[in-house]
Design a protein around this motif. Structure first.
Motif, PDB file in Angstrom:
ATOM      1  N   VAL A 160       4.104  -1.617   3.181  1.00 43.29           N
ATOM      2  CA  VAL A 160       3.790  -0.192   3.118  1.00 43.29           C
ATOM      3  C   VAL A 160       4.964   0.587   2.525  1.00 43.29           C
ATOM      4  N   MET A 195      -9.843  -0.087   7.726  1.00 41.90           N
ATOM      5  CA  MET A 195      -9.548  -1.389   7.130  1.00 41.90           C
ATOM      6  C   MET A 195     -10.763  -1.943   6.391  1.00 41.90           C
ATOM      7  N   VAL A 202       0.852  -1.184   0.000  1.00 43.23           N
ATOM      8  CA  VAL A 202       0.000   0.000   0.000  1.00 43.23           C
ATOM      9  C   VAL A 202       0.892   1.238   0.000  1.00 43.23           C
ATOM     10  N   VAL A 233     -10.643  -0.339   3.112  1.00 45.02           N
ATOM     11  CA  VAL A 233      -9.589  -0.969   2.311  1.00 45.02           C
ATOM     12  C   VAL A 233     -10.108  -2.251   1.680  1.00 45.02           C
ATOM     13  N   LEU A 236      -1.697  -1.368   8.793  1.00 45.89           N
ATOM     14  CA  LEU A 236      -1.643  -2.132   7.545  1.00 45.89           C
ATOM     15  C   LEU A 236      -0.680  -3.309   7.657  1.00 45.89           C
TER      16      LEU A 236
END
Length: 230
Positions: A31, A112, A7, A115, A24
């Motif tokens: 990340v 989340m 991400v 996401v 994450l």
């Protein structure tokens, strides 16, 4: 889901980046961070991402302009973050190509969920599935949950990515080079011993008898196959 699991976070606030990064990573994502819009576009040009998180209040580029720039480069899902809760700003971001708009402050459970929704929508657009089932093995690609015979299995990020790739090709032989290149990236195609370590670790976690595997099978001299008949 044959896609990157990194991400990209584009936000100039270190505290927000730390908050998102830890959350994450805890959910199995890698990340990459960028403090400016230009740095974000450069990172996007260099790599492949599952999702991009964009703060509208950046120091160098208007956030709406950045969203449009990302969308011109890639179909990657975009979640916008903003302290502004006005309808006009939300409409502009969504019309510019964002998939969702989250107003600060926000909770990590909500984030989340956003996401997962964005990734699920992208998978549907690509005609892919968010879950995989092979015999007694069940994988939720978005939540990164794995169950074998109904019991949850804890996997590392690389173990999970490798298992998903093999399960996506259940019944077919995946060569050593294919697995290494897909999971670790170009330039890793010769690290066969490295791959064998991860396969052994997976078997310890998903096989009833790891010494005599039925699900994750070796094809001598070639690679591995997840048995579709187990």
């Amino acid at each position: 889901m044959s896609a990157a699991q990194d991400v990209l976070i584009v936000d100039d606030e270190p505290a927000i980046r730390r908050f998102l990064r830890s959350s994450l990573i805890a959910h199995g994502f890698g990340v990459v961070e960028a403090e400016t819009g230009q740095a974000g576009l450069a990172a996007l040009a260099r790599g492949s991402f599952a999702l991009v998180v964009v703060d509208l209040g950046l120091p160098d580029i208007d956030g709406h302009e950045l969203v449009r720039g990302i969308r011109r480069q890639s179909p990657v899902p975009i979640i916008v973050l903003s302290v502004r809760d006005d309808e006009t700003g939300k409409v502009a971001a969504l019309d510019g190509g964002a998939d969702d708009y989250v107003t600060k402050p926000f909770g990590i459970d909500e984030f989340m969920a956003r996401v997962r929704a964005a990734l699920r929508h992208r998978l549907q657009q690509q005609g892919q599935t968010a879950t995989l089932r092979v015999g007694d093995l069940f994988i939720d690609v978005l939540s990164r949950d794995v169950k074998i015979r109904g019991q949850g299995v804890k996997l590392s990020r690389r173990e999970f990515d490798l298992l998903v790739y093999l399960a996506e090709h259940a019944g077919k032989v995946v060569t050593h080079q294919q697995a290494l290149t897909h999971v670790w990236g170009p330039g890793h195609g010769e690290y066969i011993e490295y791959l064998r370590v991860y396969v052994r670790q997976l078997r310890q976690k998903i096989e009833t008898d790891p010494q005599h595997p039925r699900l994750l099978q070796t094809v001598p001299g070639v690679g591995y196959r997840v048995s579709a008949d187990d």
